[in-house]
Scaffold this active site. Structure first.
Site, PDB file in Angstrom:
ATOM      1  N   GLY A 122       0.816  -1.217   0.000  1.00  0.00           N
ATOM      2  CA  GLY A 122       0.000   0.000   0.000  1.00  0.00           C
ATOM      3  C   GLY A 122       0.845   1.260   0.000  1.00  0.00           C
ATOM      4  O   GLY A 122       2.028   1.225  -0.362  1.00  0.00           O
ATOM      5  N   ALA A 123       0.231   2.397   0.414  1.00  0.00           N
ATOM      6  CA  ALA A 123       0.863   3.721   0.282  1.00  0.00           C
ATOM      7  C   ALA A 123       1.355   3.866  -1.166  1.00  0.00           C
ATOM      8  O   ALA A 123       2.527   4.122  -1.429  1.00  0.00           O
ATOM      9  CB  ALA A 123       2.002   3.901   1.294  1.00  0.00           C
ATOM     10  N   GLY A 137       5.327   4.316  -8.999  1.00  0.00           N
ATOM     11  CA  GLY A 137       6.073   3.069  -9.241  1.00  0.00           C
ATOM     12  C   GLY A 137       5.131   1.873  -9.188  1.00  0.00           C
ATOM     13  O   GLY A 137       5.158   0.995 -10.063  1.00  0.00           O
ATOM     14  N   HIS A 138       4.286   1.846  -8.149  1.00  0.00           N
ATOM     15  CA  HIS A 138       3.292   0.769  -8.069  1.00  0.00           C
ATOM     16  C   HIS A 138       2.370   0.807  -9.295  1.00  0.00           C
ATOM     17  O   HIS A 138       2.054  -0.225  -9.881  1.00  0.00           O
ATOM     18  CB  HIS A 138       2.420   0.939  -6.810  1.00  0.00           C
ATOM     19  CG  HIS A 138       3.143   0.786  -5.506  1.00  0.00           C
ATOM     20  ND1 HIS A 138       3.303   1.823  -4.620  1.00  0.00           N
ATOM     21  CD2 HIS A 138       3.736  -0.289  -4.932  1.00  0.00           C
ATOM     22  CE1 HIS A 138       3.956   1.404  -3.555  1.00  0.00           C
ATOM     23  NE2 HIS A 138       4.236   0.120  -3.709  1.00  0.00           N
ATOM     24  N   GLN A 188       7.939  -9.459   7.991  1.00  0.00           N
ATOM     25  CA  GLN A 188       9.156  -9.098   7.247  1.00  0.00           C
ATOM     26  C   GLN A 188       9.859  -7.886   7.844  1.00  0.00           C
ATOM     27  O   GLN A 188      10.851  -7.410   7.307  1.00  0.00           O
ATOM     28  CB  GLN A 188       8.865  -8.897   5.759  1.00  0.00           C
ATOM     29  CG  GLN A 188       8.095  -7.637   5.422  1.00  0.00           C
ATOM     30  CD  GLN A 188       7.709  -7.586   3.948  1.00  0.00           C
ATOM     31  OE1 GLN A 188       6.945  -8.420   3.466  1.00  0.00           O
ATOM     32  NE2 GLN A 188       8.259  -6.634   3.214  1.00  0.00           N
ATOM     33  N   GLY A 239       8.814  -5.369  -8.675  1.00  0.00           N
ATOM     34  CA  GLY A 239       9.694  -4.329  -9.165  1.00  0.00           C
ATOM     35  C   GLY A 239      11.165  -4.677  -9.003  1.00  0.00           C
ATOM     36  O   GLY A 239      11.567  -5.279  -8.007  1.00  0.00           O
ATOM     37  N   LYS A 247      13.130  -2.522  -8.289  1.00  0.00           N
ATOM     38  CA  LYS A 247      13.526  -1.662  -7.157  1.00  0.00           C
ATOM     39  C   LYS A 247      14.031  -2.517  -5.995  1.00  0.00           C
ATOM     40  O   LYS A 247      15.013  -2.200  -5.336  1.00  0.00           O
ATOM     41  CB  LYS A 247      12.316  -0.817  -6.741  1.00  0.00           C
ATOM     42  CG  LYS A 247      12.385  -0.177  -5.379  1.00  0.00           C
ATOM     43  CD  LYS A 247      13.268   1.031  -5.409  1.00  0.00           C
ATOM     44  CE  LYS A 247      13.208   1.910  -4.192  1.00  0.00           C
ATOM     45  NZ  LYS A 247      13.114   1.277  -2.917  1.00  0.00           N
ATOM     46  N   ASP A 248      13.320  -3.628  -5.740  1.00  0.00           N
ATOM     47  CA  ASP A 248      13.723  -4.578  -4.690  1.00  0.00           C
ATOM     48  C   ASP A 248      14.371  -5.762  -5.404  1.00  0.00           C
ATOM     49  O   ASP A 248      13.782  -6.835  -5.530  1.00  0.00           O
ATOM     50  CB  ASP A 248      12.500  -5.000  -3.880  1.00  0.00           C
ATOM     51  CG  ASP A 248      11.840  -3.813  -3.206  1.00  0.00           C
ATOM     52  OD1 ASP A 248      12.290  -3.433  -2.122  1.00  0.00           O
ATOM     53  OD2 ASP A 248      10.899  -3.230  -3.795  1.00  0.00           O
ATOM     54  N   GLN A 287      14.975  -9.085  -3.628  1.00  0.00           N
ATOM     55  CA  GLN A 287      13.661  -9.703  -3.398  1.00  0.00           C
ATOM     56  C   GLN A 287      13.148 -10.374  -4.677  1.00  0.00           C
ATOM     57  O   GLN A 287      12.613 -11.490  -4.641  1.00  0.00           O
ATOM     58  CB  GLN A 287      12.678  -8.620  -2.939  1.00  0.00           C
ATOM     59  CG  GLN A 287      11.218  -9.034  -2.962  1.00  0.00           C
ATOM     60  CD  GLN A 287      10.318  -7.942  -2.437  1.00  0.00           C
ATOM     61  OE1 GLN A 287      10.284  -7.696  -1.241  1.00  0.00           O
ATOM     62  NE2 GLN A 287       9.573  -7.279  -3.314  1.00  0.00           N
TER      63      GLN A 287
HETATM   64  P1  AMP Z   1       6.052  -2.315  -1.704  1.00  0.00           P
HETATM   65  O1  AMP Z   1       4.674  -1.783  -1.576  1.00  0.00           O
HETATM   66  O2  AMP Z   1       7.116  -1.326  -1.346  1.00  0.00           O
HETATM   67  O3  AMP Z   1       6.212  -3.662  -1.049  1.00  0.00           O
HETATM   68  O4  AMP Z   1       6.271  -2.564  -3.249  1.00  0.00           O
HETATM   69  C1  AMP Z   1       5.391  -3.351  -3.993  1.00  0.00           C
HETATM   70  C2  AMP Z   1       6.014  -3.642  -5.334  1.00  0.00           C
HETATM   71  O5  AMP Z   1       6.274  -2.407  -6.008  1.00  0.00           O
HETATM   72  C3  AMP Z   1       7.362  -4.365  -5.214  1.00  0.00           C
HETATM   73  O6  AMP Z   1       7.432  -5.369  -6.222  1.00  0.00           O
HETATM   74  C4  AMP Z   1       8.361  -3.262  -5.447  1.00  0.00           C
HETATM   75  O7  AMP Z   1       9.587  -3.711  -5.978  1.00  0.00           O
HETATM   76  C5  AMP Z   1       7.612  -2.407  -6.444  1.00  0.00           C
HETATM   77  N1  AMP Z   1       8.130  -1.038  -6.455  1.00  0.00           N
HETATM   78  C6  AMP Z   1       8.364  -0.238  -5.393  1.00  0.00           C
HETATM   79  N2  AMP Z   1       8.906   0.939  -5.786  1.00  0.00           N
HETATM   80  C7  AMP Z   1       9.025   0.868  -7.137  1.00  0.00           C
HETATM   81  C8  AMP Z   1       9.529   1.764  -8.143  1.00  0.00           C
HETATM   82  N3  AMP Z   1      10.038   2.948  -7.828  1.00  0.00           N
HETATM   83  N4  AMP Z   1       9.496   1.353  -9.433  1.00  0.00           N
HETATM   84  C9  AMP Z   1       8.989   0.133  -9.763  1.00  0.00           C
HETATM   85  N5  AMP Z   1       8.506  -0.756  -8.864  1.00  0.00           N
HETATM   86  C10 AMP Z   1       8.526  -0.393  -7.571  1.00  0.00           C
END
Ligand code: AMP
Length: 289
Positions: free
Chosen positions: A35-36, A40-41, A65, A151, A153-154, A157
């Site tokens: 969320g939030a 990117g999401h 986690q 993403g 980004k991680d 992961q």
């Molecule tokens: P999170 O909500 O931070 O767990 O991220 C959810 C998904 O969004 C994960 O697969 C992240 O790698 C991806 N994500 C987060 N930030 C970005 C970004 N800046 N660009 C692309 N994917 C992203």
């Protein structure tokens, strides 16, 4: 006016939603999130929608986690705002379970990917990837999508999830998506909201620095040299560096000397905010294999 997507909170209701699609032989793409939501999401949702008949997004801030001294309690949460964005993005179904639905009393199973998780973020955040692997395995089994998007980004992961899907024969394709950045290069992240205005000004230096490492490596500079220079630069700018590393893009094994294909990864604190980022060498390379 865009509508709020159907929101389900139990595994039973999620399965009820996807069952009809399955019967009609329609394809499903899952995007797990905490969320939030930011742009990117949204880029991941767009990718899922472009590849599948239906996109399902999960929102779950996964307690297992986070370490005991990490930011689980203050992690940004805005379900109403998220649902509006998900409606605008054309997501069909949102799965937003509570903690008891995911981890009922007596929950005692863990998924552990031992290779790939020992260093980099795994060293700095003990048990983090066990929590990620466990929740992602559950989400994949709960939703049974054709593919799931994660993403780059991680980056660590993403590789961990590709490995667990392969090792456990989970019939789902894992799709990696490129990193979306602010104009100044800072990778979008829900945690960027923690940055003070002065920290926000310094933050893009992380991307600039690892991009310089990538450029240096592409010119034939040795890994160790490039990493030392990068750490020095980040330290001087006020970052508390966790790691700057040049790794094999598929195995994450350390590399040394000149390299032709690699991933430069970094994690560093600015004040209380831990930022992570990574770039490919050469720049256009992807994770797909
Ligand atoms: P999170 O909500 O931070 O767990 O991220 C959810 C998904 O969004 C994960 O697969 C992240 O790698 C991806 N994500 C987060 N930030 C970005 C970004 N800046 N660009 C692309 N994917 C992203």
């Amino acid at each position: 006016m865009t509508s709020i997507p159907t929101t389900v909170r139990t595994v039973r209701d999620l399965r009820g939603q996807v069952a009809g699609w399955r019967e009609a032989r329609e394809t499903i793409g899952l995007v797990p999130t905490m969320g939030a939501l930011h742009e990117g999401h949204l880029s991941l949702f767009a990718l899922a929608k472009s590849k599948a008949d239906h996109a399902v997004v999960s929102i779950f801030v996964n307690p297992i986690q986070f370490g005991p001294r990490e930011d689980f309690g203050r992690y940004p949460r805005d379900e109403q705002g998220d649902l509006v964005k998900l409606g605008e993005a054309g997501v069909d179904v949102v799965f937003a379970p509570d903690t008891v639905e995911m981890y009922p009393q007596g929950f005692s199973t863990q998924v552990k990917v031992s290779d790939l998780t020992e260093d980099l973020c795994g060293a700095a955040r003990p048990n983090h990837f066990d929590g990620v692997a466990t929740v992602v395995t559950k989400l994949l089994l709960q939703c049974a999508p054709d593919f799931a998007v994660f993403g780059e980004k991680d980056y660590q992961q993403l590789l961990v999830i590709k490995r667990l899907v392969r090792d456990l024969n989970i019939p789902v394709e894992i799709v990696g998506a490129p990193i979306l950045r602010e104009k100044d290069g800072l990778a979008l992240s829900s945690r960027n909201a923690y940055l003070s205005p002065s920290e926000r000004k310094v933050a893009p230096l992380l991307y600039q620095t690892i991009s310089e490492v990538a450029a240096d490596l592409a010119q034939g500079r040795g890994c160790d040299d490039a990493v030392v220079a990068a750490r020095f630069k980040l330290d001087a700018a006020g970052f508390r560096v966790n790691y700057v590393a040049v790794r094999d893009p598929y195995t994450l094994k350390p590399l040394s000397g000149p390299v032709t294909r690699a991933r430069v990864l970094a994690a560093a604190f600015l004040g209380k905010t831990r930022l992570i980022d990574n770039v490919a060498v050469p720049k256009a390379a992807t994770t797909s294999r």
